[in-house]
Design a protein around this motif. Structure first.
Motif, PDB file in Angstrom:
ATOM      1  N   SER A  83     -42.375 -26.251  32.428  1.00 21.40           N
ATOM      2  CA  SER A  83     -43.796 -26.360  31.908  1.00 21.40           C
ATOM      3  C   SER A  83     -44.072 -26.441  30.257  1.00 21.40           C
ATOM      4  O   SER A  83     -45.112 -26.405  30.012  1.00 21.40           O
ATOM      5  N   LEU A  84     -42.940 -26.842  29.483  1.00 18.03           N
ATOM      6  CA  LEU A  84     -42.965 -26.703  28.295  1.00 18.03           C
ATOM      7  C   LEU A  84     -43.454 -28.196  27.601  1.00 18.03           C
ATOM      8  O   LEU A  84     -43.176 -29.070  28.388  1.00 18.03           O
ATOM      9  N   SER A 134     -31.089 -23.619  20.881  1.00 16.87           N
ATOM     10  CA  SER A 134     -29.998 -23.766  21.781  1.00 16.87           C
ATOM     11  C   SER A 134     -28.859 -24.140  21.012  1.00 16.87           C
ATOM     12  O   SER A 134     -27.646 -23.509  20.820  1.00 16.87           O
ATOM     13  N   LEU A 182     -36.760 -25.606  21.349  1.00 16.36           N
ATOM     14  CA  LEU A 182     -35.927 -24.740  22.011  1.00 16.36           C
ATOM     15  C   LEU A 182     -34.452 -25.359  22.195  1.00 16.36           C
ATOM     16  O   LEU A 182     -33.365 -24.627  22.332  1.00 16.36           O
ATOM     17  N   THR A 238     -30.386 -28.313  27.983  1.00 15.68           N
ATOM     18  CA  THR A 238     -31.204 -27.194  28.134  1.00 15.68           C
ATOM     19  C   THR A 238     -32.672 -27.520  28.023  1.00 15.68           C
ATOM     20  O   THR A 238     -33.161 -28.602  27.566  1.00 15.68           O
ATOM     21  N   PHE A 239     -33.398 -26.535  28.947  1.00 13.18           N
ATOM     22  CA  PHE A 239     -34.964 -26.783  28.893  1.00 13.18           C
ATOM     23  C   PHE A 239     -35.254 -28.127  29.552  1.00 13.18           C
ATOM     24  O   PHE A 239     -36.422 -28.889  28.799  1.00 13.18           O
ATOM     25  N   ARG A 292     -39.950 -28.162  24.009  1.00  6.01           N
ATOM     26  CA  ARG A 292     -38.607 -28.272  24.629  1.00  6.01           C
ATOM     27  C   ARG A 292     -37.650 -28.559  23.487  1.00  6.01           C
ATOM     28  O   ARG A 292     -36.648 -28.046  23.415  1.00  6.01           O
ATOM     29  N   GLU A 294     -37.784 -28.372  36.475  1.00  8.67           N
ATOM     30  CA  GLU A 294     -37.546 -26.812  37.025  1.00  8.67           C
ATOM     31  C   GLU A 294     -36.880 -26.461  36.008  1.00  8.67           C
ATOM     32  O   GLU A 294     -36.357 -26.592  35.068  1.00  8.67           O
ATOM     33  N   GLY A 295     -36.784 -24.679  36.517  1.00 10.62           N
ATOM     34  CA  GLY A 295     -36.118 -23.960  35.287  1.00 10.62           C
ATOM     35  C   GLY A 295     -36.970 -23.524  34.332  1.00 10.62           C
ATOM     36  O   GLY A 295     -38.248 -23.742  34.232  1.00 10.62           O
ATOM     37  N   PRO A 296     -36.450 -22.869  33.248  1.00 13.92           N
ATOM     38  CA  PRO A 296     -37.304 -22.400  32.079  1.00 13.92           C
ATOM     39  C   PRO A 296     -37.873 -23.302  31.332  1.00 13.92           C
ATOM     40  O   PRO A 296     -38.930 -23.145  30.363  1.00 13.92           O
ATOM     41  N   GLY A 297     -37.649 -24.732  31.276  1.00  8.58           N
ATOM     42  CA  GLY A 297     -38.214 -25.667  30.641  1.00  8.58           C
ATOM     43  C   GLY A 297     -39.285 -26.334  31.531  1.00  8.58           C
ATOM     44  O   GLY A 297     -39.853 -27.428  31.061  1.00  8.58           O
TER      45      GLY A 297
END
Length: 184
Positions: A153-154, A166, A162, A143-144, A159, A148-151
């Motif tokens: 720019s973390l 998860s 998160l 995850t993250f 990351r 691309e996706g929700p992660g």
């Protein structure tokens, strides 16, 4: 480290339970000694006199005989201990009342034999649990992701935090569903 922790956990073996009846203080000391590995904090109490009295008042645990608790009481207290974190007192009563009524001091099939049979599957269940935990951890690690996706720019720290969230969420959802099944 979680898998190593699981390797240290085991249920109380029947041969560890004293063959003599115990007074309340001896019962709480026994439980404290044999279940200390599963306490969250060192100062937590595994079982207190008040808890035992409440289980007796709620008719989950038969009263002691002459202020002494038998091996049968110990098995009931162990079942109570293992279930109390996920079941209400009412649900504990529902689940355990049949055991107490039919098998407490029963001549044929007694609580020790039931306890042994239930925990006979401990090792295989632990192996299944470890594999499930590894799979959940691997999914959480995916995850993250960067890019691309929700992660996208973390920071690496965010990351990782998160991903841990998860993993915890997967474990919690699993427990939630199993608790619902137990309640049904």
């Amino acid at each position: 480290s979680l898998l190593r922790f699981l390797d240290t956990i085991s249920y109380v073996k029947p041969e560890q339970i004293p063959d003599i009846d115990l007074y309340m203080d001896q019962v709480t000391s026994f439980m404290e000694d044999h279940l200390k590995k599963v306490k969250r904090y060192p100062e937590d109490k595994v079982l207190t006199k008040t808890m035992i009295n409440n289980y007796t008042k709620a008719k989950i645990l038969p009263p002691p005989e002459k202020k002494k608790y038998s091996r049968e009481h110990m098995y009931m207290l162990l079942f109570i201990y293992y279930y109390k974190g996920i079941l209400s007192l009412g649900d504990l009563n529902t689940v355990l009342s049949g055991l107490e009524e039919k098998y407490f001091n029963a001549p044929e099939l007694n609580l020790e034999e039931i306890y042994k049979e239930v925990f006979r599957l401990e090792y295989s269940q632990m192996m299944v649990l470890k594999e499930d935990i590894l799979q959940k951890f691997k999914r959480a690690e995916e995850t993250f992701q960067e890019g691309e996706g929700p992660g996208a720019s973390l920071s690496p720290e965010d990351r990782e935090e998160l991903r841990l969230f998860s993993f915890i969420s997967e474990l919690a959802f699993d427990v939630y569903l199993k608790k619902l099944l137990i309640e049904k």
